[in-house]
Motif scaffolding. Sequence first.
Motif: not given
Length: 180
Positions: A7-13, A79-83, A118-120, A158-159
Amino acid sequence: MQQKIVLIGGPGTGKSSILKEFIKRGYKCMPEISREVTLKAQKEGIDQLFLEQPLLFSQLLLEGREQQYLEAHQSNEEIIFFDRGIPDVHAYMNYLGSDYPPVFKEKSNQYLYTKVFMCAPWKDIYKSDNERYETFEQSVKIDTFLKEAYEEIGYHIIEVPFGSVQERCDFILHSLKNNV
């Protein structure tokens, strides 16, 4: 085959909130480690390691994220999720306009994730605190550097749509199930 989902995105998303929900649902998750690195530096008298020594901060993050990846690789979880992922490290250095060693990008190409979500930036949920000093506007700018770094490696991003934490998790799981 194991799926490593970042999971990616700027801070606080909302990435950490999504990971907390995945943990509640029984998934293996690798948390964001920058807060840990920042707090450790503060205990050693460095108020904002990222601002004062960005290269050292980034090297510590790279080591930590590489360890997370290797730990996940040893796991039997499907499945493994990464912050955040390894490419976040050089994306932030690019955002700062700082030089960094080639190993930053080499590690990004060596340790690959299965999918990137991606978390916008989302003003309604954005909050700053002692470890998150960036403004919302900076979060938006960082977001563009993150997207660039992952696309440069060849990832299809993927948004994740805005919505409740549960809705966002459901979207991600649905995307994985339907191989979006």
